[in-house]
Design a protein around this motif. Structure first.
Motif, PDB file in Angstrom:
ATOM      1  N   LEU A   1      -2.711   2.289  -4.483  1.00  0.00           N
ATOM      2  CA  LEU A   1      -2.544   3.603  -4.405  1.00  0.00           C
ATOM      3  C   LEU A   1      -3.811   4.462  -3.659  1.00  0.00           C
ATOM      4  O   LEU A   1      -4.747   4.424  -4.304  1.00  0.00           O
ATOM      5  CB  LEU A   1      -1.945   4.246  -5.843  1.00  0.00           C
ATOM      6  CG  LEU A   1      -0.673   3.669  -6.457  1.00  0.00           C
ATOM      7  CD1 LEU A   1      -0.630   4.181  -7.856  1.00  0.00           C
ATOM      8  CD2 LEU A   1       0.311   3.226  -5.561  1.00  0.00           C
ATOM      9  N   THR A   2      -3.203   5.237  -2.785  1.00  0.00           N
ATOM     10  CA  THR A   2      -4.387   6.094  -2.132  1.00  0.00           C
ATOM     11  C   THR A   2      -3.792   7.473  -2.124  1.00  0.00           C
ATOM     12  O   THR A   2      -2.770   7.808  -1.652  1.00  0.00           O
ATOM     13  CB  THR A   2      -4.674   5.746  -0.743  1.00  0.00           C
ATOM     14  OG1 THR A   2      -5.079   4.315  -0.762  1.00  0.00           O
ATOM     15  CG2 THR A   2      -5.828   6.673  -0.066  1.00  0.00           C
ATOM     16  N   ALA A   3      -4.672   8.720  -2.612  1.00  0.00           N
ATOM     17  CA  ALA A   3      -4.133   9.727  -2.577  1.00  0.00           C
ATOM     18  C   ALA A   3      -4.784  10.842  -1.738  1.00  0.00           C
ATOM     19  O   ALA A   3      -5.910  10.454  -1.324  1.00  0.00           O
ATOM     20  CB  ALA A   3      -4.566  10.382  -4.099  1.00  0.00           C
TER      21      ALA A   3
ATOM     22  N   ALA B   1       0.799  -1.215   0.127  1.00  0.00           N
ATOM     23  CA  ALA B   1       0.020   0.058   0.018  1.00  0.00           C
ATOM     24  C   ALA B   1       0.809   1.089  -0.110  1.00  0.00           C
ATOM     25  O   ALA B   1       1.757   1.322   0.722  1.00  0.00           O
ATOM     26  CB  ALA B   1      -0.844  -0.046   1.216  1.00  0.00           C
ATOM     27  N   VAL B   2       0.614   2.325  -0.919  1.00  0.00           N
ATOM     28  CA  VAL B   2       1.165   3.461  -0.854  1.00  0.00           C
ATOM     29  C   VAL B   2       0.416   4.500  -0.786  1.00  0.00           C
ATOM     30  O   VAL B   2      -0.745   4.590  -1.470  1.00  0.00           O
ATOM     31  CB  VAL B   2       2.020   3.698  -2.292  1.00  0.00           C
ATOM     32  CG1 VAL B   2       2.826   4.833  -2.332  1.00  0.00           C
ATOM     33  CG2 VAL B   2       3.050   2.483  -2.444  1.00  0.00           C
ATOM     34  N   ALA B   3       0.416   5.546   0.012  1.00  0.00           N
ATOM     35  CA  ALA B   3       0.012   6.790   0.088  1.00  0.00           C
ATOM     36  C   ALA B   3       0.624   8.083  -0.490  1.00  0.00           C
ATOM     37  O   ALA B   3       1.978   7.979  -0.282  1.00  0.00           O
ATOM     38  CB  ALA B   3      -0.444   7.194   1.723  1.00  0.00           C
ATOM     39  N   LEU B   4      -0.086   8.886  -1.215  1.00  0.00           N
ATOM     40  CA  LEU B   4       0.568   9.934  -1.835  1.00  0.00           C
ATOM     41  C   LEU B   4      -0.353  11.207  -1.332  1.00  0.00           C
ATOM     42  O   LEU B   4      -1.522  11.428  -1.656  1.00  0.00           O
ATOM     43  CB  LEU B   4       0.485   9.883  -3.394  1.00  0.00           C
ATOM     44  CG  LEU B   4       1.157   8.562  -3.939  1.00  0.00           C
ATOM     45  CD1 LEU B   4      -0.176   7.372  -4.396  1.00  0.00           C
ATOM     46  CD2 LEU B   4       1.635   8.824  -5.371  1.00  0.00           C
TER      47      LEU B   4
ATOM     48  N   SER C   1      -7.396   8.352   9.441  1.00  0.00           N
ATOM     49  CA  SER C   1      -7.638   7.724   8.154  1.00  0.00           C
ATOM     50  C   SER C   1      -6.404   7.100   7.541  1.00  0.00           C
ATOM     51  O   SER C   1      -6.612   6.004   6.788  1.00  0.00           O
ATOM     52  CB  SER C   1      -8.223   8.484   7.246  1.00  0.00           C
ATOM     53  OG  SER C   1      -9.633   9.073   7.744  1.00  0.00           O
ATOM     54  N   LEU C   2      -5.433   8.064   7.821  1.00  0.00           N
ATOM     55  CA  LEU C   2      -4.005   7.376   7.369  1.00  0.00           C
ATOM     56  C   LEU C   2      -3.599   6.168   7.807  1.00  0.00           C
ATOM     57  O   LEU C   2      -2.907   5.126   6.888  1.00  0.00           O
ATOM     58  CB  LEU C   2      -3.070   8.533   7.467  1.00  0.00           C
ATOM     59  CG  LEU C   2      -3.411   9.924   6.565  1.00  0.00           C
ATOM     60  CD1 LEU C   2      -2.178  10.957   7.015  1.00  0.00           C
ATOM     61  CD2 LEU C   2      -3.296   9.573   5.176  1.00  0.00           C
ATOM     62  N   ARG C   3      -3.610   6.037   9.279  1.00  0.00           N
ATOM     63  CA  ARG C   3      -3.183   4.924   9.945  1.00  0.00           C
ATOM     64  C   ARG C   3      -4.047   3.726   9.673  1.00  0.00           C
ATOM     65  O   ARG C   3      -3.460   2.600   9.329  1.00  0.00           O
ATOM     66  CB  ARG C   3      -3.160   5.170  11.402  1.00  0.00           C
ATOM     67  CG  ARG C   3      -2.230   6.211  11.810  1.00  0.00           C
ATOM     68  CD  ARG C   3      -2.058   6.334  13.481  1.00  0.00           C
ATOM     69  NE  ARG C   3      -1.399   5.147  13.943  1.00  0.00           N
ATOM     70  CZ  ARG C   3      -0.116   4.983  13.933  1.00  0.00           C
ATOM     71  NH1 ARG C   3       0.717   6.030  13.640  1.00  0.00           N
ATOM     72  NH2 ARG C   3       0.605   4.260  14.476  1.00  0.00           N
ATOM     73  N   ALA C   4      -5.522   3.899   9.092  1.00  0.00           N
ATOM     74  CA  ALA C   4      -6.056   2.855   8.705  1.00  0.00           C
ATOM     75  C   ALA C   4      -5.686   2.192   7.462  1.00  0.00           C
ATOM     76  O   ALA C   4      -5.924   1.076   7.245  1.00  0.00           O
ATOM     77  CB  ALA C   4      -7.498   3.316   8.678  1.00  0.00           C
ATOM     78  N   LEU C   5      -5.062   3.102   6.577  1.00  0.00           N
ATOM     79  CA  LEU C   5      -4.578   2.563   5.400  1.00  0.00           C
ATOM     80  C   LEU C   5      -3.340   1.326   5.519  1.00  0.00           C
ATOM     81  O   LEU C   5      -3.027   0.700   4.557  1.00  0.00           O
ATOM     82  CB  LEU C   5      -4.156   3.747   4.425  1.00  0.00           C
ATOM     83  CG  LEU C   5      -5.492   4.746   4.147  1.00  0.00           C
ATOM     84  CD1 LEU C   5      -4.678   5.825   3.091  1.00  0.00           C
ATOM     85  CD2 LEU C   5      -6.196   4.028   3.149  1.00  0.00           C
ATOM     86  N   ARG C   6      -2.657   1.631   6.433  1.00  0.00           N
ATOM     87  CA  ARG C   6      -1.552   0.710   7.028  1.00  0.00           C
ATOM     88  C   ARG C   6      -0.684   1.061   5.720  1.00  0.00           C
ATOM     89  O   ARG C   6      -0.326   0.003   4.980  1.00  0.00           O
ATOM     90  CB  ARG C   6      -1.641  -0.556   7.141  1.00  0.00           C
ATOM     91  CG  ARG C   6      -2.596  -0.616   8.392  1.00  0.00           C
ATOM     92  CD  ARG C   6      -2.835  -2.131   8.537  1.00  0.00           C
ATOM     93  NE  ARG C   6      -3.745  -2.430   9.744  1.00  0.00           N
ATOM     94  CZ  ARG C   6      -3.291  -2.603  11.050  1.00  0.00           C
ATOM     95  NH1 ARG C   6      -2.081  -2.227  11.382  1.00  0.00           N
ATOM     96  NH2 ARG C   6      -4.221  -2.757  12.074  1.00  0.00           N
TER      97      ARG C   6
END
Length: 665
Positions: free
Chosen positions: A193-195, A165-168, A226-231
């Motif tokens: 990918l999550t923006a 998982a990648v957050a941008l 929300s960000l931490r839930a994405l792991r």
């Protein structure tokens, strides 16, 4: 101290800029909108969508406060950066009810303080209490990461396996951010990918991603949850390093630290990879904020008309030394450029490069000692050859820096190895002038006969690597200035030259017109080429403005004619004899880089004696009399391709103000 005060001023000024959306003006009765120059076509189209029933009034580049008030606008729109300062200020002072700032067509800011007691209380708490706590938190987090070795462990984990998982987080305009998305997809095809975006603009283009988080309606705590839930295993800040100390960047960096991602990266538009580790990138941003920047003119001056006695200074014998001295430490060169008058294979096939003079280290040291006593501030390691062919070139540069001089240098880039580039960054060289003379790899060997076909791309990559090294080590980047002599071989590559400068992470581009050459009559542009050249100049200048590249293309549009710079110096003196001097590797002291007649030699006299000699003062008198005599200095190219036009224009504006500049047009 200046950098700290500048940061505090920007931080508190940010309180009076409020992010708004187009729908905020749906109920407003706006019938006339004033547009300051510099918005561009995309910006004007965004304003038309925002105020569909309003009349758009464009303020001219020379427009002042009277013209702005006469328009009676209900709204005034000003670009955040770019465009002339006078019409931008006039638009803000026009009396418009809504004053809008636009850094890009997708962002709108309203100038004015936020309203309501609760908003003002929160603003005061944020500006006066929370920002030191936030910066201290970031510093402690970085120290803890370094002590625990987490940064190195994260880097090893990144190399070991692709992330799931990648957050941008978007800190760049949507069209630029989409380039990052494509790069991440290419690097990690199987990752989700999550923006993370601040507002809904551009959300539709991101719909193919696994998810999009809009932070506009979320509290800080909800955003972190929300960000931490994405792991996320990788968190990338897409843009924003140019914000430097602005709160937006540091809040985004804090979000990256709190997301739980073991790998955090910083990406910028010019990078071909997803980015640098966040901690070195943050250190580089701090370094750029505190580091000094090269002054964009021959001497920074107050933009007000000078007193008469300041004008008389340029008609008298100077009491100080030149502000900038070009020192040619080598007359030898490893290139045989077609436009070069010294090493051209067409003009001279007899001289041997091994016999060309090179300045000795002892003479260089004596010259620097004289210049230091005379008040010279900057030296430019330049001349009629390639400086790096002098075996003691790096030692000479180190000596100049140790004596406190600000150092520029000129090179063709072919001898700029990786170790030399890194040492130049470590020494603190402020600007590097790279003679590129082409916009494509195909034209480069034509301008520089004998060079390998991949020389152009190699030089571009070496300059990029030099900038990357400065970023990784947290040091100030060397300001790279590309230069190109415009000939019939490269006259159609002005736009490509701008693009090449951007790829090399250069900050400047200077184009010089090729003068008439008896031995090569077909090399300079022909009279029938000028209309197309002027059209290309306009297009290249617009692209350079979008890429934040400083150029002389605006001045060149005026002088890009068969008459060259004659039209300027028939109305304005040349002040360069009081501010500048050129010294060759053989010790010759020359008035400027467009003259060939020496005024003295360091083997016979010391520099202070030559600088104050009668023959040097006579050359200054002739330069100041150019508008009267209409005659160029002997053996000088004043009336065709003078590269000191912009410096002379600035001095002229200092002495006579804006009205003096308008008299030249």
């Amino acid at each position: 101290m200046r950098a700290l005060l500048r940061y505090l001023a920007r931080y508190f000024a940010d309180a009076f800029v409020e992010r708004v959306e187009a729908r905020a003006f749906a109920d407003e009765e706006v019938s006339r909108v004033l547009l300051a120059p510099g918005l561009g076509a995309a910006g004007e189209e965004a304003i038309r969508r925002m105020f569909p029933r309003a009349e758009l009034v464009r303020l001219d580049r020379a427009g002042g406060l009277r013209a702005a008030r006469a328009a009676r606008p209900q709204a005034a729109v000003v670009p955040m950066t770019g465009g002339p300062l006078r019409p931008r200020l006039a638009a803000l002072l026009s009396g418009a009810r809504h004053k809008l700032l636009m850094p890009s067509p997708d962002y709108i800011y309203r100038l004015g303080s936020r309203r309501g007691p609760a908003a003002l209380a929160g603003l005061a708490a944020d500006r006066l209490l929370l920002w030191p706590v936030g910066l201290l938190r970031l510093a402690l987090s970085a120290l803890w990461m370094h002590a625990a070795g987490l940064a190195r462990a994260a880097a090893r984990a990144e190399r070991a396996a692709p992330p799931r998982a990648v957050a941008l987080l978007r800190l760049a305009p949507p069209e630029v951010f989409l380039r990052l998305v494509e790069q991440v997809r290419a690097r990690w095809p199987g990752a989700e990918l999550t923006a993370v975006i601040a507002s809904p603009e551009g959300e539709t283009e991101l719909s193919p991603l696994a998810g999009v988080i809009c932070s506009q309606e979320l509290s800080p705590a909800a955003l972190v949850r929300s960000l931490r839930a994405l792991r996320p295993e990788v968190f990338i800040l897409g843009g924003g390093a140019d914000y430097v100390f602005k709160p937006t960047y540091w809040k985004a960096a804090a979000a990256a630290l709190l997301s739980g991602a073991p790998v955090r990266l910083q990406w910028e538009a010019g990078q071909e990879a997803p980015g640098l580790p966040l901690r070195p990138a943050m250190r580089a941003a701090l370094g750029r904020a505190w580091g000094r920047t090269w002054r964009t003119s021959i001497r920074p001056v107050a933009q007000i008309p000078a007193r008469p006695w300041m004008r008389r200074r340029y008609h008298r014998l100077p009491t100080r030394g030149p502000w900038l001295v070009q020192i040619g430490i080598s007359e030898a060169c490893n290139y045989r450029c077609l436009m070069c008058p010294f090493h051209n294979p067409v003009i001279d096939k007899t001289h041997k490069e091994s016999e060309m003079p090179r300045m000795s280290y002892d003479m260089f040291a004596r010259l620097l000692a004289d210049l230091k006593r005379m008040g010279t501030e900057a030296v430019d390691i330049c001349g009629n050859g390639e400086p790096l062919t002098n075996p003691r070139a790096m030692d000479m540069i180190a000596l100049a820096r140790s004596m406190g001089f600000r150092v520029k240098m000129a090179t063709n880039g072919a001898l700029l190895t990786g170790s030399r580039a890194r040492r130049l960054v470590d020494l603190g060289v402020e600007r590097m002038h790279v003679s590129i003379n082409a916009g494509t790899a195909e034209t480069y060997p034509k301008m520089h006969p004998g060079t390998p076909p991949d020389a152009f791309d190699i030089i571009i990559e070496r300059l990029r690597a030099m900038a990357d090294y400065a970023d990784v080590t947290g040091q100030r980047r060397i300001d790279v200035e590309f230069s190109a002599v415009l000939t019939r071989l490269n006259k159609g590559e002005l736009v490509q030259m701008v693009e090449a400068a951007h790829r090399a992470r250069a900050t400047w581009l200077m184009v010089i017109l090729m003068g008439p050459v008896e031995e090569q009559p077909d090399l300079p542009p022909a009279p029938e080429d000028w209309p197309q050249i002027r059209r290309d100049l306009a297009e290249a200048r617009k692209l350079a403005d979008r890429l934040s590249l400083v150029t002389n293309l605006r001045e060149l549009e005026v002088t890009a004619t068969a008459a060259g710079t004659r039209s300027v110096y028939e109305k304005m003196p040349c002040y360069i004899g009081h501010e500048f001097c050129l010294i060759t590797g053989g010790g010759d002291v020359i008035f400027c880089c467009h003259c060939s007649e020496p005024l003295g030699n360091l083997h016979q006299e010391d520099f202070p004696t030559i600088w104050k000699s009668d023959r040097y003062q006579e050359a200054r008198r002739q330069a100041m009399a150019l508008p009267v005599t209409k005659q160029s200095l002997p053996d000088c190219g004043c009336f065709f391709a003078c590269s000191h036009v912009s410096q002379n224009l600035e001095v002229h504006e200092r002495l006579y103000g804006k009205r003096g500049l308008r008299s030249l047009s």
